[in-house]
Design a protein around this motif. Structure first.
Motif, PDB file in Angstrom:
ATOM      1  N   GLY A  15      42.674  32.625  23.645  1.00  7.21           N
ATOM      2  CA  GLY A  15      42.337  34.028  23.819  1.00  7.21           C
ATOM      3  C   GLY A  15      40.845  34.233  24.042  1.00  7.21           C
ATOM      4  N   TRP A  16      40.027  33.539  23.238  1.00  5.94           N
ATOM      5  CA  TRP A  16      38.591  33.761  23.309  1.00  5.94           C
ATOM      6  C   TRP A  16      37.920  33.119  24.513  1.00  5.94           C
ATOM      7  N   GLN A  17      38.573  32.126  25.120  1.00  4.05           N
ATOM      8  CA  GLN A  17      38.004  31.583  26.349  1.00  4.05           C
ATOM      9  C   GLN A  17      37.934  32.654  27.433  1.00  4.05           C
ATOM     10  N   PHE A  18      38.839  33.631  27.358  1.00  4.68           N
ATOM     11  CA  PHE A  18      38.860  34.702  28.345  1.00  4.68           C
ATOM     12  C   PHE A  18      37.595  35.545  28.259  1.00  4.68           C
ATOM     13  N   VAL A  19      37.107  35.789  27.043  1.00  9.84           N
ATOM     14  CA  VAL A  19      35.867  36.549  26.871  1.00  9.84           C
ATOM     15  C   VAL A  19      34.699  35.768  27.460  1.00  9.84           C
ATOM     16  N   TYR A  20      34.649  34.481  27.157  1.00 11.79           N
ATOM     17  CA  TYR A  20      33.548  33.625  27.626  1.00 11.79           C
ATOM     18  C   TYR A  20      33.542  33.524  29.154  1.00 11.79           C
ATOM     19  N   PHE A  21      34.678  33.204  29.746  1.00 11.89           N
ATOM     20  CA  PHE A  21      34.718  33.008  31.194  1.00 11.89           C
ATOM     21  C   PHE A  21      34.699  34.335  31.957  1.00 11.89           C
ATOM     22  N   SER A  22      35.067  35.431  31.300  1.00  8.65           N
ATOM     23  CA  SER A  22      34.888  36.738  31.937  1.00  8.65           C
ATOM     24  C   SER A  22      33.401  37.060  32.052  1.00  8.65           C
ATOM     25  N   GLY A  23      32.629  36.657  31.033  1.00  5.43           N
ATOM     26  CA  GLY A  23      31.178  36.810  31.127  1.00  5.43           C
ATOM     27  C   GLY A  23      30.610  36.004  32.274  1.00  5.43           C
ATOM     28  N   ALA A  24      31.089  34.765  32.429  1.00  4.44           N
ATOM     29  CA  ALA A  24      30.626  33.915  33.534  1.00  4.44           C
ATOM     30  C   ALA A  24      31.020  34.512  34.880  1.00  4.44           C
ATOM     31  N   ALA A  25      32.259  34.997  34.988  1.00  4.38           N
ATOM     32  CA  ALA A  25      32.736  35.580  36.244  1.00  4.38           C
ATOM     33  C   ALA A  25      31.954  36.843  36.599  1.00  4.38           C
ATOM     34  N   THR A  26      31.626  37.647  35.579  1.00  4.85           N
ATOM     35  CA  THR A  26      30.849  38.859  35.828  1.00  4.85           C
ATOM     36  C   THR A  26      29.467  38.515  36.385  1.00  4.85           C
ATOM     37  N   ALA A  27      28.825  37.495  35.804  1.00  8.51           N
ATOM     38  CA  ALA A  27      27.508  37.072  36.299  1.00  8.51           C
ATOM     39  C   ALA A  27      27.613  36.543  37.725  1.00  8.51           C
ATOM     40  N   SER A  28      28.680  35.795  38.004  1.00  2.00           N
ATOM     41  CA  SER A  28      28.860  35.254  39.350  1.00  2.00           C
ATOM     42  C   SER A  28      29.120  36.377  40.356  1.00  2.00           C
ATOM     43  N   TRP A  29      29.942  37.339  39.983  1.00  2.00           N
ATOM     44  CA  TRP A  29      30.220  38.480  40.868  1.00  2.00           C
ATOM     45  C   TRP A  29      28.944  39.270  41.142  1.00  2.00           C
ATOM     46  N   TRP A  30      28.144  39.451  40.091  1.00  2.00           N
ATOM     47  CA  TRP A  30      26.897  40.213  40.244  1.00  2.00           C
ATOM     48  C   TRP A  30      25.942  39.501  41.190  1.00  2.00           C
ATOM     49  N   ARG A  31      25.941  38.169  41.147  1.00  2.00           N
ATOM     50  CA  ARG A  31      25.073  37.391  42.037  1.00  2.00           C
ATOM     51  C   ARG A  31      25.479  37.559  43.490  1.00  2.00           C
ATOM     52  N   ILE A  32      26.782  37.590  43.737  1.00  2.00           N
ATOM     53  CA  ILE A  32      27.275  37.661  45.116  1.00  2.00           C
ATOM     54  C   ILE A  32      27.148  39.066  45.683  1.00  2.00           C
ATOM     55  N   ALA A  33      27.449  40.066  44.844  1.00  2.00           N
ATOM     56  CA  ALA A  33      27.394  41.453  45.312  1.00  2.00           C
ATOM     57  C   ALA A  33      25.968  41.827  45.685  1.00  2.00           C
ATOM     58  N   LYS A  34      25.828  42.673  46.653  1.00  2.00           N
ATOM     59  CA  LYS A  34      24.514  43.160  47.028  1.00  2.00           C
ATOM     60  C   LYS A  34      23.931  43.919  45.848  1.00  2.00           C
ATOM     61  N   PRO A  35      22.661  43.644  45.471  1.00  2.00           N
ATOM     62  CA  PRO A  35      22.076  44.263  44.283  1.00  2.00           C
ATOM     63  C   PRO A  35      22.220  45.780  44.245  1.00  2.00           C
ATOM     64  N   GLY A  36      21.925  46.420  45.354  1.00  2.00           N
ATOM     65  CA  GLY A  36      22.048  47.871  45.386  1.00  2.00           C
ATOM     66  C   GLY A  36      23.487  48.328  45.236  1.00  2.00           C
ATOM     67  N   ARG A  37      24.403  47.614  45.898  1.00  2.00           N
ATOM     68  CA  ARG A  37      25.819  47.955  45.844  1.00  2.00           C
ATOM     69  C   ARG A  37      26.381  47.768  44.437  1.00  2.00           C
ATOM     70  N   ALA A  38      26.036  46.636  43.781  1.00  2.00           N
ATOM     71  CA  ALA A  38      26.525  46.369  42.431  1.00  2.00           C
ATOM     72  C   ALA A  38      26.024  47.420  41.455  1.00  2.00           C
ATOM     73  N   GLY A  39      24.742  47.754  41.563  1.00  2.00           N
ATOM     74  CA  GLY A  39      24.189  48.776  40.688  1.00  2.00           C
ATOM     75  C   GLY A  39      24.832  50.125  40.919  1.00  2.00           C
ATOM     76  N   GLU A  40      25.141  50.437  42.190  1.00  2.00           N
ATOM     77  CA  GLU A  40      25.769  51.711  42.515  1.00  2.00           C
ATOM     78  C   GLU A  40      27.175  51.801  41.923  1.00  2.00           C
ATOM     79  N   VAL A  41      27.906  50.679  41.948  1.00  2.00           N
ATOM     80  CA  VAL A  41      29.253  50.673  41.370  1.00  2.00           C
ATOM     81  C   VAL A  41      29.204  50.988  39.886  1.00  2.00           C
TER      82      VAL A  41
END
Length: 348
Positions: free
Chosen positions: A193-219
């Motif tokens: 169960g807790w691996q989901f919290v950890y890897f969701s944090g990793a996925a969020t950081a990875s998504w933020w890196r790929i998304a355009k900074p302005g676009r991610a902030g706007e979302v």
């Protein structure tokens, strides 16, 4: 390069967890004070998030992320040293906490082997083993996140973690633990169960890196009003300020990270994300920043302090001013340890 606000938040979460572990009366006000989640979710999520940022910055020099395996081995050494010291100390002069190590006293050889491979984890000593496991798994998964060039790829990499988390809600851990002897204590936290919290944090950081900074902030900015409403509603609901029955254990389970628990936490986390982006200095505290940079040392020392506290007589633990003064002094000691661990500046 470290992000000061993230280190400060990690240090703040460490302080909250420490005070929670010392029990009432302070934990009565701090534990799950913002909704159906605790500081532990934030700490695991941030560990995955910060780990992904580190993996991205080190990706060129260390594409296989071997630093994560080194970090896992270091965490394992901290855990084993703490386990051995506390087990011996309990046997020699802390009789009130010997029951936490009954499996090792009754089965020293087999129990020791299971402890070495992180299967047997006495109470309060079950968090660092999770980090060892997640770091080892992350050393193989994070390189894939680093290479991901599309948000769709990040989603596909995150889906296996989601599926394992869903299985955890329906007894995956119990099925796996059934193959081991019944006297083993596997810890409170369900790793599936807790691996989901950890890897969701990793996925969020990875998504933020790929998304355009302005676009991610706007979302995040556009969602903030709705997120605040949801976070406030869950806060009022969890504290019974509104006439609505509390959800069942399945939805808010801490050991398995229930669905509502994760949704409430993730909503709150996005609100904090907006605050950090809009007011970067608002959550940057010097004391907690120092503690956040040395989280492994601080958390390990916190375990020792909590065991010492539990070994004291009830006349101290359950009565003031000791049950307020000792936890606060312990937090100061942890900060002092973090300060001591700071690298020394060379003399001019």
């Amino acid at each position: 390069m470290r992000i000061r606000a993230l280190d400060s938040i990690r240090g703040l979460l460490l302080l909250i967890m420490t005070l929670d572990h010392f029990g009432k009366p302070i934990s009565h006000y701090l534990y799950q004070c913002f909704g159906f989640f605790s500081a532990a979710e934030g700490f695991f999520f941030l560990s995955g998030f910060v780990g992904m940022l580190a993996a991205t910055s080190k990706g060129i020099k260390d594409p296989k992320q071997t630093w994560m395996r080194s970090r896992a081995f270091k965490t394992w050494r901290y855990h084993m040293a703490t386990l051995v010291v506390l087990c011996i100390a309990a046997w020699c002069f802390m009789p009130r906490v010997t029951h936490f190590f009954d499996s090792l006293y009754a089965h020293p050889v087999v129990g020791g082997v299971y402890s070495l491979v992180l299967v047997n984890t006495p109470e309060w000593l079950d968090v660092l083993p999770l980090y060892v496991i997640f770091l080892l798994a992350g050393s193989f998964v994070f390189p894939l996140f680093v290479k991901a060039a599309r948000k769709r790829t990040v989603l596909l990499l995150w889906l296996p973690s989601f599926c394992v988390w869903v299985a955890a809600q329906f007894g995956l851990r119990d099925a796996c633990n059934s193959i081991f002897p019944s006297w083993i204590y596997h810890g409170f936290f369900d790793p599936f169960g807790w691996q989901f919290v950890y890897f969701s944090g990793a996925a969020t950081a990875s998504w933020w890196r790929i998304a355009k900074p302005g676009r991610a902030g706007e979302v995040v900015r556009s969602l903030t009003p709705a997120l605040v409403v949801v976070a406030v509603f869950c806060f009022l609901w969890s504290h019974q300020f509104i006439p609505l029955g509390l959800p069942s254990e399945f939805f808010v389970s801490k050991d398995h990270v229930g669905p509502l628990r994760f949704a409430n936490f993730f909503t709150f986390m996005l609100v904090i994300c907006w605050i950090v982006r809009r007011f970067p200095d608002l959550l940057d505290f010097r004391m907690t920043n120092t503690m956040g940079r040395h989280s492994l040392d601080v958390y390990t020392a916190q375990i020792v302090l909590v065991y010492i506290w539990m070994a004291l007589p009830g006349s101290i633990r359950y009565h003031g001013p000791w049950n307020v003064l000792v936890p606060l002094v312990s937090c100061v000691l942890l900060w002092a340890l973090a300060r001591f661990r700071e690298p020394r500046r060379p003399l001019k």
